[in-house]
Design an enzyme around this catalytic site. Structure first.
Site, PDB file in Angstrom:
ATOM      1  N   THR A  38       0.817  -1.218   0.000  1.00  0.00           N
ATOM      2  CA  THR A  38       0.000   0.000   0.000  1.00  0.00           C
ATOM      3  C   THR A  38       0.845   1.260   0.000  1.00  0.00           C
ATOM      4  OG1 THR A  38      -1.816  -1.123   1.130  1.00  0.00           O
ATOM      5  CG2 THR A  38      -1.747   1.280   1.290  1.00  0.00           C
ATOM      6  N   CYS A  39       1.799   1.362   0.930  1.00  0.00           N
ATOM      7  CA  CYS A  39       2.543   2.607   1.102  1.00  0.00           C
ATOM      8  C   CYS A  39       3.220   3.034  -0.188  1.00  0.00           C
ATOM      9  CB  CYS A  39       3.567   2.461   2.227  1.00  0.00           C
ATOM     10  SG  CYS A  39       4.640   3.895   2.423  1.00  0.00           S
ATOM     11  N   HIS A 450      17.572  30.049  18.171  1.00  0.00           N
ATOM     12  CA  HIS A 450      16.756  31.254  17.971  1.00  0.00           C
ATOM     13  C   HIS A 450      17.148  31.883  16.639  1.00  0.00           C
ATOM     14  CE1 HIS A 450      14.588  34.941  18.901  1.00  0.00           C
ATOM     15  NE2 HIS A 450      15.646  35.612  18.462  1.00  0.00           N
TER      16      HIS A 450
END
Length: 467
Positions: A38-39, A450
């Site tokens: 599926t993936c 930051h």
């Protein structure tokens, strides 16, 4: 009847079990679908390859508020589709050829098999095999609700909608879960008019209530969202479009669309295997019951030499969970005297829609039940993206981080992120929960760059007040 040392049902994560340690043993690899599971073929990978260009289109639409004038002039659907599946199909084909043609000890059976016993199987064409050990990694499939007209050729699931010949001008999506949300973003961003019909009062209801409510609000600004509604019927019009009758709080309405996507959930493929007939324990949703070692259960007890992994036995239905379970099974197959446990304590998930979402651990509702049962006190913090310098740079008014922790111990119980790159922002919180790092130690025991967006996590941790 042919006997093998190992029979693997499913070529997704089950394919990874074929390691060099098995070179001198006979292996049967069984998959009647597209090789790779599926993936690779219809799930995580191609959908995210659509999500990225959808994000570029969205950025063009949203840039003007920052003083940058970009334009979105439309999507070349065929080019996007072909870029994606040229790559995906080549990987699938290459994997198939390697297993089928290059490994002498592996026999690839490209048809569906059913169990005739614990370790015996028969194919649709009558081939019978047995094995010393069996691994069931047969995955899941999309569910089709019982709606008149649901079999029209214009009606698709996630298995087929990505290969449409042309991009639909109008798309109806039935469902409000993660598949619905991701495809709403993809098609809506690329220029399709999207209508979502959702039976409940909100989208992504499995997530934390705060997250679900905020996402539902934002989704309603991008797409036509019909809550507390259902599709009563689908009928083909004379021009090849589809008329959907939608029933909701205001009554019934007719909606004409070019295509329909059904995203109402998935079901484990145990019925196609005959797992119940073989006597294996099944959950109410049809998935296999396994123990902590991934051994299949019968009557509550492990069946020797029979294992399961991935969507066929997991409540999470996530590729990273299937991969983790495959590693556990791979070890346990070869070390029966020293079995390893699967670790499902902190399973994260992300929804690649707009805005993006990610979560790990308990929702607030689950945390409150935990507090009631353990006598602990829960603290909560919600930190807005817009409270940080990078959030100012983005002029963000939507994104946030929500944390749940125990007062006193500082143990993180849950983390929920909605906003830009939520799937990456949440990763340090997953790490903290997995390795027992408290909220205080995580916040103050390291530098936070930051003005990176991760400061929103730092500030949320500092706001918890777990002391």
């Amino acid at each position: 009847m042919t006997h093998y040392d190992l029979a693997i049902i499913g070529s997704g994560s089950g394919n990874t079990l074929i390691t060099p340690e098995w070179d001198n043993r006979r292996i049967a690899l069984i998959d009647g679908g597209t090789f790779g599971g599926t993936c690779l073929n219809v799930g995580c990978i191609p959908t995210k390859m659509y999500v990225y260009p959808a994000g570029l289109a969205t950025a063009a639409r949203e840039s003007s508020r920052l003083g940058v004038d970009l334009t979105f002039d439309g999507a070349r659907w065929a080019d996007i589709r072909d870029r994606i599946f040229t790559r995906i199909d080549a990987i699938s084909t290459g994997g198939r050829e390697y297993r089928a043609d290059e490994l002498e000890n592996v026999t690839l059976f490209e048809e569906y098999f059913r169990l005739t016993g614990e370790k015996s199987l028969v194919s649709a064409t009558g081939q019978e095999i047995t094995a010393d050990q069996v691994v069931i990694a047969a995955g899941s499939r999309a569910v089709l609700p019982d709606i008149p007209g649901i079999t029209l050729p214009q009606v698709h699931t996630s298995d087929t909608v990505m290969r449409l010949a042309t991009q639909p001008a109008r798309l109806l999506i039935i469902g409000g879960g993660y598949i619905a949300a991701e495809f709403a973003h993809v098609f809506g961003a690329l220029g399709t008019e999207v209508t979502m019909v959702v039976r409940s009062g909100g989208l992504l209801r499995a997530l934390d209530e705060t997250v679900s409510a905020r996402f539902t609000e934002e989704a309603s600004k991008q797409w036509q969202v019909r809550l507390d509604s259902s599709v009563a019927s689908l009928k083909e019009n004379s021009d090849g479009t589809v008329r959907a009758v939608v029933s909701g709080p205001a009554g019934a309405e007719d909606l004409d669309v070019d295509a329909v996507l059904v995203a109402t959930g998935r079901v484990a493929n145990t019925d196609r295997l005959g797992a119940a007939e073989a006597g294996f324990d099944l959950a109410a949703n049809g998935s296999l019951h396994v123990d902590a070692y991934q051994r299949v259960l019968r009557g509550g007890l492990p069946v020797e030499g029979v294992w399961a992994l991935g969507d066929v036995s997991s409540a999470h239905q996530l590729k990273h969970v299937a991969n983790h379970e495959a590693r556990v099974v791979s070890y346990n197959l070869l070390h029966p005297e020293n079995l390893r446990l699967s670790d499902h304590r902190y399973v994260p998930a992300a929804v690649f829609t707009h805005p993006q979402l990610a979560a790990v651990g308990m929702t607030e509702q689950e945390a409150l039940r935990h507090a009631e049962s353990t006598g602990t006190e829960i603290v909560t913090a919600v930190q807005q993206y817009g409270s940080t310098a990078y959030g100012w740079a983005m002029e963000d008014t939507v994104g946030f981080v929500k944390l749940l922790a125990e007062r006193g111990t500082g143990r993180l119980l849950g983390a929920h992120v909605l906003g830009h790159e939520a799937s990456m922002i949440i990763q340090p919180l997953i790490q903290a929960m997995s390795f027992g790092l408290t909220a205080h130690d995580m916040a103050q025991g390291q530098y936070w760059i930051h003005p990176a967006l991760t400061e929103v996590v730092e500030n949320a941790l500092l706001s918890l007040g777990t002391g």
